[in-house]
Design a protein around this motif. Structure first.
Motif, PDB file in Angstrom:
ATOM      1  N   ARG A   1       0.893  -1.673   0.049  1.00  0.00           N
ATOM      2  CA  ARG A   1       0.272  -0.087  -0.431  1.00  0.00           C
ATOM      3  C   ARG A   1       0.829   1.035   0.449  1.00  0.00           C
ATOM      4  NH1 ARG A   1      -2.292   2.950   4.001  1.00  0.00           N
ATOM      5  NH2 ARG A   1      -0.804   1.011   5.709  1.00  0.00           N
ATOM      6  N   ILE A   2       2.099   1.469   0.744  1.00  0.00           N
ATOM      7  CA  ILE A   2       2.715   2.559   0.630  1.00  0.00           C
ATOM      8  C   ILE A   2       4.016   2.384  -0.266  1.00  0.00           C
ATOM      9  CG2 ILE A   2       2.042   3.670   2.912  1.00  0.00           C
ATOM     10  CD1 ILE A   2       4.884   1.515   4.451  1.00  0.00           C
ATOM     11  N   GLY A   3       4.226   1.456  -1.243  1.00  0.00           N
ATOM     12  CA  GLY A   3       5.444   1.568  -1.756  1.00  0.00           C
ATOM     13  C   GLY A   3       6.043   0.472  -1.617  1.00  0.00           C
ATOM     14  N   LEU A   4       5.887  -0.302  -0.014  1.00  0.00           N
ATOM     15  CA  LEU A   4       7.794  -0.635   0.307  1.00  0.00           C
ATOM     16  C   LEU A   4       7.870  -1.847  -0.231  1.00  0.00           C
ATOM     17  CD1 LEU A   4       8.059   1.290   3.480  1.00  0.00           C
ATOM     18  CD2 LEU A   4       9.149   1.725   1.624  1.00  0.00           C
ATOM     19  N   HIS A   5       7.024  -3.284  -0.898  1.00  0.00           N
ATOM     20  CA  HIS A   5       6.562  -4.500  -1.046  1.00  0.00           C
ATOM     21  C   HIS A   5       8.030  -4.682  -1.930  1.00  0.00           C
ATOM     22  CE1 HIS A   5       6.373  -7.971  -1.621  1.00  0.00           C
ATOM     23  NE2 HIS A   5       5.320  -8.711  -0.328  1.00  0.00           N
ATOM     24  N   PRO A   6       8.644  -5.706  -1.869  1.00  0.00           N
ATOM     25  CA  PRO A   6      10.005  -5.719  -2.511  1.00  0.00           C
ATOM     26  C   PRO A   6       9.946  -6.387  -3.861  1.00  0.00           C
ATOM     27  CG  PRO A   6      10.202  -7.228  -0.182  1.00  0.00           C
ATOM     28  CD  PRO A   6       8.974  -6.477  -0.655  1.00  0.00           C
ATOM     29  N   ASP A   7       8.925  -6.808  -3.547  1.00  0.00           N
ATOM     30  CA  ASP A   7       8.088  -6.851  -5.048  1.00  0.00           C
ATOM     31  C   ASP A   7       7.718  -5.845  -5.980  1.00  0.00           C
ATOM     32  OD1 ASP A   7       7.930  -9.948  -5.006  1.00  0.00           O
ATOM     33  OD2 ASP A   7       6.447  -9.436  -4.041  1.00  0.00           O
ATOM     34  N   GLN A   8       7.977  -4.868  -5.324  1.00  0.00           N
ATOM     35  CA  GLN A   8       7.501  -3.491  -6.272  1.00  0.00           C
ATOM     36  C   GLN A   8       8.706  -2.824  -6.651  1.00  0.00           C
ATOM     37  OE1 GLN A   8       4.906  -2.034  -3.259  1.00  0.00           O
ATOM     38  NE2 GLN A   8       3.192  -1.516  -4.436  1.00  0.00           N
ATOM     39  N   PRO A   9       8.858  -1.587  -7.677  1.00  0.00           N
ATOM     40  CA  PRO A   9      10.027  -1.430  -7.829  1.00  0.00           C
ATOM     41  C   PRO A   9      10.474   0.322  -7.328  1.00  0.00           C
ATOM     42  CG  PRO A   9       8.381  -1.428 -10.108  1.00  0.00           C
ATOM     43  CD  PRO A   9       7.851  -1.744  -8.512  1.00  0.00           C
ATOM     44  N   SER A  10       9.084   0.113  -6.958  1.00  0.00           N
ATOM     45  CA  SER A  10       9.918   1.399  -5.842  1.00  0.00           C
ATOM     46  C   SER A  10      10.826   1.216  -4.340  1.00  0.00           C
ATOM     47  CB  SER A  10       8.289   2.361  -5.078  1.00  0.00           C
ATOM     48  OG  SER A  10       7.770   1.666  -4.084  1.00  0.00           O
ATOM     49  N   ALA A  11      10.405  -0.016  -4.077  1.00  0.00           N
ATOM     50  CA  ALA A  11      11.330  -0.490  -2.896  1.00  0.00           C
ATOM     51  C   ALA A  11      12.706  -0.440  -3.293  1.00  0.00           C
ATOM     52  CB  ALA A  11      10.658  -1.869  -2.687  1.00  0.00           C
ATOM     53  N   VAL A  12      13.660  -0.680  -4.392  1.00  0.00           N
ATOM     54  CA  VAL A  12      14.823  -1.377  -4.897  1.00  0.00           C
ATOM     55  C   VAL A  12      15.333   0.001  -4.724  1.00  0.00           C
ATOM     56  CG1 VAL A  12      15.913  -2.215  -6.962  1.00  0.00           C
ATOM     57  CG2 VAL A  12      14.131  -3.366  -6.382  1.00  0.00           C
ATOM     58  N   VAL A  13      17.198   0.055  -4.221  1.00  0.00           N
ATOM     59  CA  VAL A  13      17.189   1.185  -4.363  1.00  0.00           C
ATOM     60  C   VAL A  13      18.423   1.343  -6.100  1.00  0.00           C
ATOM     61  CG1 VAL A  13      19.571   2.144  -3.588  1.00  0.00           C
ATOM     62  CG2 VAL A  13      18.066   0.946  -2.148  1.00  0.00           C
ATOM     63  N   ASP A  14      17.891   2.807  -6.272  1.00  0.00           N
ATOM     64  CA  ASP A  14      18.704   2.429  -7.942  1.00  0.00           C
ATOM     65  C   ASP A  14      19.377   3.992  -8.075  1.00  0.00           C
ATOM     66  OD1 ASP A  14      16.583   4.371  -7.097  1.00  0.00           O
ATOM     67  OD2 ASP A  14      15.733   4.104  -9.040  1.00  0.00           O
ATOM     68  N   GLY A  15      19.788   4.139  -7.378  1.00  0.00           N
ATOM     69  CA  GLY A  15      20.914   5.739  -7.386  1.00  0.00           C
ATOM     70  C   GLY A  15      21.779   5.167  -6.021  1.00  0.00           C
ATOM     71  N   SER A  16      22.917   6.084  -5.786  1.00  0.00           N
ATOM     72  CA  SER A  16      23.770   6.381  -4.844  1.00  0.00           C
ATOM     73  C   SER A  16      23.647   6.417  -3.957  1.00  0.00           C
ATOM     74  CB  SER A  16      24.753   6.884  -5.230  1.00  0.00           C
ATOM     75  OG  SER A  16      24.653   8.578  -5.678  1.00  0.00           O
ATOM     76  N   SER A  17      24.643   5.830  -2.576  1.00  0.00           N
ATOM     77  CA  SER A  17      24.081   6.357  -0.939  1.00  0.00           C
ATOM     78  C   SER A  17      24.192   8.364  -0.952  1.00  0.00           C
ATOM     79  CB  SER A  17      24.948   5.409  -0.292  1.00  0.00           C
ATOM     80  OG  SER A  17      24.938   5.642   1.528  1.00  0.00           O
ATOM     81  N   PRO A  18      23.746   8.758   0.012  1.00  0.00           N
ATOM     82  CA  PRO A  18      23.732   9.898   0.652  1.00  0.00           C
ATOM     83  C   PRO A  18      25.303   9.960   0.659  1.00  0.00           C
ATOM     84  CG  PRO A  18      22.082   9.207   1.115  1.00  0.00           C
ATOM     85  CD  PRO A  18      22.164   7.994   0.813  1.00  0.00           C
ATOM     86  N   PRO A  19      26.549  11.044   0.612  1.00  0.00           N
ATOM     87  CA  PRO A  19      27.454  10.825   1.457  1.00  0.00           C
ATOM     88  C   PRO A  19      27.587  10.841   2.836  1.00  0.00           C
ATOM     89  CG  PRO A  19      26.962  13.215   0.667  1.00  0.00           C
ATOM     90  CD  PRO A  19      25.391  12.324  -0.219  1.00  0.00           C
ATOM     91  N   GLN A  20      28.727  10.824   2.834  1.00  0.00           N
ATOM     92  CA  GLN A  20      29.125  10.336   4.928  1.00  0.00           C
ATOM     93  C   GLN A  20      28.332  11.712   5.373  1.00  0.00           C
ATOM     94  OE1 GLN A  20      33.461   8.918   4.848  1.00  0.00           O
ATOM     95  NE2 GLN A  20      32.574   7.076   4.299  1.00  0.00           N
ATOM     96  N   TRP A  21      28.842  13.116   5.307  1.00  0.00           N
ATOM     97  CA  TRP A  21      28.734  14.369   6.444  1.00  0.00           C
ATOM     98  C   TRP A  21      26.962  13.459   6.352  1.00  0.00           C
ATOM     99  CZ3 TRP A  21      25.007  17.189   4.642  1.00  0.00           C
ATOM    100  CH2 TRP A  21      24.456  17.435   3.627  1.00  0.00           C
ATOM    101  N   TRP A  22      26.201  13.508   5.194  1.00  0.00           N
ATOM    102  CA  TRP A  22      25.037  13.585   4.901  1.00  0.00           C
ATOM    103  C   TRP A  22      24.339  12.923   6.593  1.00  0.00           C
ATOM    104  CZ3 TRP A  22      20.328   9.985   5.411  1.00  0.00           C
ATOM    105  CH2 TRP A  22      19.195  10.950   5.372  1.00  0.00           C
ATOM    106  N   HIS A  23      24.988  11.010   6.370  1.00  0.00           N
ATOM    107  CA  HIS A  23      24.710  10.057   7.979  1.00  0.00           C
ATOM    108  C   HIS A  23      25.283  10.485   9.423  1.00  0.00           C
ATOM    109  CE1 HIS A  23      23.560   7.249   5.031  1.00  0.00           C
ATOM    110  NE2 HIS A  23      24.914   7.588   4.011  1.00  0.00           N
ATOM    111  N   ALA A  24      26.701  11.038   9.407  1.00  0.00           N
ATOM    112  CA  ALA A  24      26.889  11.386   9.633  1.00  0.00           C
ATOM    113  C   ALA A  24      26.179  13.168  10.407  1.00  0.00           C
ATOM    114  CB  ALA A  24      27.992  12.452  10.110  1.00  0.00           C
ATOM    115  N   GLU A  25      25.888  13.274   9.724  1.00  0.00           N
ATOM    116  CA  GLU A  25      24.710  15.150  10.004  1.00  0.00           C
ATOM    117  C   GLU A  25      23.055  13.574  11.399  1.00  0.00           C
ATOM    118  OE1 GLU A  25      23.618  18.600  11.317  1.00  0.00           O
ATOM    119  OE2 GLU A  25      25.275  17.520  10.849  1.00  0.00           O
ATOM    120  N   ALA A  26      22.908  13.405  10.278  1.00  0.00           N
ATOM    121  CA  ALA A  26      21.200  13.110  10.514  1.00  0.00           C
ATOM    122  C   ALA A  26      21.512  12.022  12.228  1.00  0.00           C
ATOM    123  CB  ALA A  26      21.513  11.533   9.334  1.00  0.00           C
TER     124      ALA A  26
END
Length: 67
Positions: free
Chosen positions: A37-62
């Motif tokens: 319903r919210i687009g997170l089931h593994p069979d749905q294309p929207s649930a697959v990572v299709d880009g690069s990960s955010p930079p390390q500074w982004w994770h550190a700030e979070a």
């Protein structure tokens, strides 16, 4: 929370290890229909990572903001 109480299951398992120490483990499950319903089931294309990960500074700030 986007899920109703009937859609989520939480299991807690506790016991003692062979050396006598207590241990505890948790498991959280959400019904597949709710994930679809919210687009997170593994069979749905929207649930697959299709880009690069955010930079390390982004994770550190979070992490800093979380604390």
């Amino acid at each position: 929370m986007p899920f109703g109480d009937e859609a989520v299951r939480v299991d807690v398992m506790c016991g003692r290890s062979a050396d006598g120490r207590w241990w505890c483990d948790r498991s959280i499950s959400v019904k597949a229909e709710e994930l679809r319903r919210i687009g997170l089931h593994p069979d749905q294309p929207s649930a697959v990572v299709d880009g690069s990960s955010p930079p390390q500074w982004w994770h550190a700030e979070a992490e800093r903001r979380f604390r």
